[in-house]
Enzyme design. Structure first.
Site, PDB file in Angstrom:
ATOM      1  N   ARG A 270       0.833  -1.367   0.183  1.00  0.00           N
ATOM      2  CA  ARG A 270      -0.038   0.038  -0.005  1.00  0.00           C
ATOM      3  C   ARG A 270       0.896   1.176  -0.114  1.00  0.00           C
ATOM      4  NH1 ARG A 270      -5.204  -1.531   2.821  1.00  0.00           N
ATOM      5  NH2 ARG A 270      -4.689  -3.393   3.579  1.00  0.00           N
TER       6      ARG A 270
ATOM      7  N   SER B 244       8.409  -4.904   6.247  1.00  0.00           N
ATOM      8  CA  SER B 244       7.751  -6.039   7.403  1.00  0.00           C
ATOM      9  C   SER B 244       8.738  -7.207   7.440  1.00  0.00           C
ATOM     10  CB  SER B 244       6.472  -6.262   7.276  1.00  0.00           C
ATOM     11  OG  SER B 244       5.651  -5.218   7.284  1.00  0.00           O
TER      12      SER B 244
ATOM     13  N   ASP C 165       5.787  -3.997  10.436  1.00  0.00           N
ATOM     14  CA  ASP C 165       4.372  -3.890  10.573  1.00  0.00           C
ATOM     15  C   ASP C 165       3.814  -3.885  12.004  1.00  0.00           C
ATOM     16  OD1 ASP C 165       3.773  -7.043   8.926  1.00  0.00           O
ATOM     17  OD2 ASP C 165       5.212  -6.389  10.900  1.00  0.00           O
TER      18      ASP C 165
HETATM   19  C1  0WK Z   1      -1.787  -5.258   7.314  1.00  0.00           C
HETATM   20  C2  0WK Z   1      -0.895  -4.222   7.656  1.00  0.00           C
HETATM   21  C3  0WK Z   1       0.647  -4.773   7.129  1.00  0.00           C
HETATM   22  C4  0WK Z   1       1.064  -6.137   7.569  1.00  0.00           C
HETATM   23  C5  0WK Z   1      -0.243  -7.073   7.133  1.00  0.00           C
HETATM   24  C6  0WK Z   1      -0.162  -8.420   7.542  1.00  0.00           C
HETATM   25  O1  0WK Z   1      -1.273  -3.013   7.232  1.00  0.00           O
HETATM   26  O2  0WK Z   1       1.649  -3.769   7.432  1.00  0.00           O
HETATM   27  O3  0WK Z   1       2.032  -6.363   7.016  1.00  0.00           O
HETATM   28  O4  0WK Z   1      -1.825  -6.670   7.795  1.00  0.00           O
HETATM   29  O5  0WK Z   1      -1.242  -9.166   7.205  1.00  0.00           O
HETATM   30  P1  0WK Z   1      -1.225 -10.097   5.929  1.00  0.00           P
HETATM   31  O6  0WK Z   1      -1.443  -8.906   4.982  1.00  0.00           O
HETATM   32  O7  0WK Z   1       0.464 -10.745   5.909  1.00  0.00           O
HETATM   33  O8  0WK Z   1      -2.170 -11.034   6.077  1.00  0.00           O
HETATM   34  C1  BGC Z   2       8.964 -11.057   9.233  1.00  0.00           C
HETATM   35  C2  BGC Z   2       8.448  -9.623  10.295  1.00  0.00           C
HETATM   36  C3  BGC Z   2       6.940  -9.235  10.144  1.00  0.00           C
HETATM   37  C4  BGC Z   2       6.040 -10.516   9.968  1.00  0.00           C
HETATM   38  C5  BGC Z   2       4.702 -10.159   9.836  1.00  0.00           C
HETATM   39  C6  BGC Z   2       7.957 -11.795   9.267  1.00  0.00           C
HETATM   40  O1  BGC Z   2       8.010 -12.841   8.202  1.00  0.00           O
HETATM   41  O2  BGC Z   2      10.138 -11.326   9.668  1.00  0.00           O
HETATM   42  O3  BGC Z   2       9.121  -8.847  10.223  1.00  0.00           O
HETATM   43  O4  BGC Z   2       6.696  -8.528  11.025  1.00  0.00           O
HETATM   44  O5  BGC Z   2       6.706 -11.474   8.916  1.00  0.00           O
HETATM   45  O6  BGC Z   2       4.354  -9.715   8.632  1.00  0.00           O
END
Ligand code: 0WK
Ligand code: BGC
Ligand code: 0WK
Length: 882
Positions: free
Chosen positions: A503, A567, A621
């Site tokens: 984003r 992240s 994140d």
């Molecule tokens: C939404 C946050 C973002 C984070 C994500 C983790 O804005 O920074 O990395 O959630 O969730 P995912 O998209 O990996 O399920």
């Molecule tokens: C990364 C972290 C991150 C997490 C959630 C992990 O694989 O090492 O830095 O916070 O994923 O996104």
């Protein structure tokens, strides 16, 4: 009168008149299609009453659950005994099922008489007799010393709570032994056998003859889902959806229901159709007022024989002479006609109730056209010359939208009972093996407490200067020391990279009374080739998106402070610098690890020469999420991500953050707990499935804790368990689909879908079809769901154990007996999985009872948090400049 005269009489006018006279007299015994359709509708209503928890106690058609849920799948094998009691013959059978590739069933059986005095005498004597016959049979077969599994066909209405327990509701068909009604007939049989002491058997199942017949026919025709008996008595069973069986827990799959339709009308539902003849028969029966539908449908042998046109007349004469009468030709014609009318009504009534069952199954399947098979047995159906034909014909007339095949059972329900026993045995063996495999994925409270303790130890090792380098959990200082104080204001750009979506955000922060945060954002995809290409390509793509966003927002060329949510594990010496330690979550862009990602971003901006940005902060994140939630709830001092990856951060006392000088206040620490276990800390909890997932990942040996918890891997763990089950013949009949062998094909979102709404099974089916498992059964779907829930539960518990260590550490840091704290959470798995969050909360509460933890789901993503951190840094920087 010799036959020839009788036959000659057959073609005369007189014969025709006589038939008309009889018809007129027996007018009430003839049922029109409307009548029959009405009977069918009435019966359907009775079926619903019988299935309903509240209405079943007063229902006449009891719709009894049989606990038969599965049909043979071709892997059954072994020797099984069977008893077949309740029809015209009592049989003892030995059924050999072999599965040397082509399933074969061999049967030996012996018919034994049940003396009238035992049918009406003392129940224990009846069961002693049955045990006696069994002993005799075992003797004859030379297998008295073997403890074989036995299936008991007991063809009377029984209430069952499980497959091997059956309470007799009431005797029918002339049986009246006392001391049996209300008792479990399995216990009575076990007692009788024990009393003898000369052999032992394992009674695995007791079933109704309709169920046995359905199973016997189901062995040859997998479409067979209805069992019908028209013999001494009549009854039917069929496979009903579990969600309609309110008397049995569970909504998944199907179970065979023994309708006991013989009692239809016992509550007066057929009063308008019953004739005085019916009332007379009932009044003279052993159970007046009971089984009224049976007496209406009863057609004895004597009635069958005359019902054969010409030679039927001859039979009629023989029967009547046999009854000591001296019949005229007319008498024979009349008798034949009576037989035709009575058996026609019986066949049509049977068709009417069967039609109701067929409609129920069609509606259950929401099928436009139902294709099904009815397994049938019973001397009336088999021996009466016209019954079967009349039944088939009327069924097709009453339910024209059903393609019904009628399959005569040639082997009797004893084979079916052995099949039910063989299936029960197979299911029990397979269940035990599946549970043994799944037990490796089930963690006890002690094990979870151990995980918590080990996480606590690793946290201390990561924080301590001397052990940090060796520590798996890096506890990285983030240089975020304070949370927003409400004076922040301004426009900030934010990037959010590392989750499912990339984003770019514009965040407008207002302070004072109108304190608020307004956000505009756009989601961009990061192409696989950028994720796995060069760092330059990746960061050029990121800058390309920023440029597109600024244009989209009409802010081309604007230069705003930027907060970068990156992240991945980064070592930071200050807020606007982040040295990437290693990629995770499938990222592999070259030339980034060991580099400062802020520099990489700035270099890419310079390469584009279109705009310039002031990169003020790079945050993880988890930190962004903590800040975003902290803006709503000041008690929020922990950030948790359970998404593609997993990680946590929290506010640690500076004196414990030994990598950073200073002991005052607190600093947010990015734990990078995904790496917990990389030095073997979790080896005793890792299963072969975890090792298989890790071996085939882009970073073997790394992020072991993450690989047991997060969205990128759970689907793969499930897929590996399903492969193991299938390879062992415990699932999909051992048939593997090529697609299921494909890495990543079982997406983690499937877990959430499969465990989500009530219709999970139908959804499971469609997911399995999507995975090329087109012939998966209902049972397969139930098992896939169980595997998903075991894997998701372990993930949630492991995550909870880790978080329990974090909140307890904060409590101990602050020497508090009780800690009240909020955890800000984000991530697709946490947000979308129906049970993950509640299981994780429960685990934290259980393992850290001195911490009162509130979980605050982040709705705005970590980009907002990154912007707030940027705003704070700008406020401090600006304050520093004055
Ligand atoms: C939404 C946050 C973002 C984070 C994500 C983790 O804005 O920074 O990395 O959630 O969730 P995912 O998209 O990996 O399920
Ligand atoms: C990364 C972290 C991150 C997490 C959630 C992990 O694989 O090492 O830095 O916070 O994923 O996104
Ligand atoms: C044969 C089956 C038995 C069932 C009987 C019913 O093996 O289980 O009870 O059919 O028919 P009947 O013998 O009452 O005519």
């Amino acid at each position: 009168m010799i036959a020839s005269h009788l036959l000659a009489y057959y073609f005369t006018e007189l014969h025709h008149d006589k038939v008309q006279q009889v018809d007129k007299y027996l007018y009430h015994l003839r049922l029109s299609d409307e009548n029959l359709m009405d009977v069918s509708v009435r019966f359907r209503r009775e079926m619903d009453k019988g299935l309903g928890r509240d209405s079943s106690p007063t229902a006449s058609v009891k719709m009894l659950p049989t606990f038969v849920r599965s049909t043979p799948d071709g892997t059954e094998k072994g020797d099984f005994l069977a008893l077949d009691l309740g029809g015209s013959n009592f049989r003892v059978l030995l059924v050999k099922v072999s599965d040397n590739g082509k399933q074969k069933v061999e049967m030996e059986n012996q018919i034994y008489a049940i003396p009238e005095e035992l049918m009406r005498g003392c129940g224990s004597e009846l069961f002693d007799h049955i045990a006696e016959c069994l002993a005799n049979f075992l003797e004859k077969m030379g297998i008295k010393n073997q403890k074989l599994p036995l299936g008991f066909t007991f063809s009377f209405p029984c209430q069952q709570n499980k497959l091997d327990e059956s309470i007799l509701v009431s005797w029918t068909k002339g049986f009246k032994s006392h001391g049996v009604e209300g008792k479990d007939v399995v216990s009575l049989l076990r007692k009788a056998i024990k009393k003898r002491g000369d052999f032992d058997i394992d009674i695995v199942a007791v079933i109704n003859d309709t169920v046995g017949t359905m199973m016997t026919c189901g062995y040859d025709d997998h479409h067979c889902e209805i069992g019908l008996i028209v013999g001494t008595g009549t009854n039917a069973c069929y496979m009903e959806e579990m969600r309609h069986l309110e008397l049995v827990d569970g909504d998944e799959g199907r179970m065979c229901v023994n309708t006991e339709w013989g009692a239809f009308g016992d509550d007066g539902a057929l009063e308008d159709l019953r004739t005085d003849f019916d009332r007379e028969i009932d009044a003279g029966s052993l159970n007046p007022g009971k089984q009224l539908c049976v007496s209406i449908g009863a057609v004895s042998e004597d009635v069958s024989r005359p019902d054969r046109d010409k030679e039927g007349l001859v039979s009629a004469e023989k029967v009547l002479r046999g009854l000591g009468l001296d019949p005229s030709g007319e008498d024979c014609v009349a008798t034949q006609r009576v037989c035709q009318v009575v058996s026609t009504r019986a066949a049509h009534l049977c068709a009417a109730t069967l039609a109701a069952v067929l409609r129920q199954i069609r509606d259950n399947k929401a099928a436009e056209r139902l294709r099904t098979t009815v397994g049938v047995d019973g001397s009336v159906y088999k021996n009466h010359p016209q019954f079967a034909r009349r039944l088939h014909k009327m069924v097709r007339r009453l339910v024209p939208d059903c393609d019904v095949r009628f399959l005569r059972s040639e082997d009797g329900s004893g084979k079916g009972a052995a099949m039910v026993t063989a299936v029960a045995y197979r299911l029990a063996t397979q269940h035990a093996e599946r549970q043994r495999i799944l037990d490796a994925l089930r963690l006890s409270r002690e094990q979870l407490m151990e995980v918590k303790i080990r996480m606590g130890n690793e946290m201390n090792r990561g924080l301590a200067k001397e052990s940090h380098d060796q520590a798996a959990v890096k506890m990285l200082p983030t240089y975020v020391r304070s949370t927003p104080d409400g004076t922040e204001r301004g426009d900030f750009l934010a990037l959010d990279l590392g989750g499912t979506n990339f984003r770019v955000l514009l965040v407008r922060v207002r302070s004072g009374k109108k304190r608020s945060v307004e956000m505009h954002n756009k989601i961009y995809t990061i192409p696989q080739e950028a994720i796995q290409g060069t760092g330059e390509e990746l960061f050029d793509h990121i800058v390309h998106c920023i440029a597109d966003f600024l244009e989209y927002m009409g802010m081309k060329g604007a230069s705003l402070p930027l907060g970068f949510t990156f992240s991945f594990p980064c070592h930071q010496n200050r807020l606007d610098q982040g040295i990437l330690l290693k990629w995770t979550k499938g990222f592999k862009a070259t030339g980034c690890e060991g580099e400062d990602v802020v520099t990489l971003l700035k270099d890419a901006i310079h390469r584009r020469e279109e705009f310039d940005l002031d990169v003020v902060a790079v945050v993880n994140d988890t930190v962004g999420t903590m800040m975003t939630c902290g803006y709503e709830d000041p008690l929020c001092e922990v950030g948790l991500i359970v998404g593609t990856g997993t990680n946590a951060c929290y506010m640690e006392e500076m004196q414990n953050v030994e990598l950073v000088d200073g002991d005052e206040g607190r600093m947010c620490v990015n734990m990078e707990w995904g790496a917990f276990g990389d030095h073997g800390e979790l080896d005793d909890f890792c299963t072969d499935f975890d090792r298989a997932v890790d071996d085939r990942s882009t970073n073997p040996g790394k992020q072991r804790y993450e690989k047991m918890i997060s969205g990128m891997y759970l689907g793969e763990i499930v897929r590996n368990v399903l492969l193991e089950f299938t390879a062992k013949g415990l699932l999909f009949r051992g048939k593997l689909s090529e697609r299921l062998k494909t890495r990543g094909i079982f997406e983690t979102k499937f877990l959430s879908q499969i465990e989500s709404d009530r219709l999970a099974l139908r959804q499971v089916r469609s997911i399995l079809q999507h995975l090329g498992l087109t012939s998966s059964t209902c049972d397969d779907s139930i098992l896939v769901k169980e595997v998903c829930s075991v894997v998701a539960r372990r993930a949630a518990q492991l995550c909870g154990a880790g978080l329990a260590a974090v909140v307890d550490k904060i409590r101990q840091n602050r020497n508090l007996d009780k800690l009240k704290i909020t955890v800000g959470v984000d991530g697709t798995l946490y947000k979308l999985h129906p049970h993950f969050s509640s299981i994780m909360h429960e685990t934290v509460r259980d393992l850290s009872p001195l911490c009162e933890v509130t979980f605050l789901q982040s709705e705005d993503g970590s980009g907002k948090g990154a912007a707030l951190i940027t705003a704070v840094a700008c406020r401090i920087r600006d304050a520093g400049q004055h």
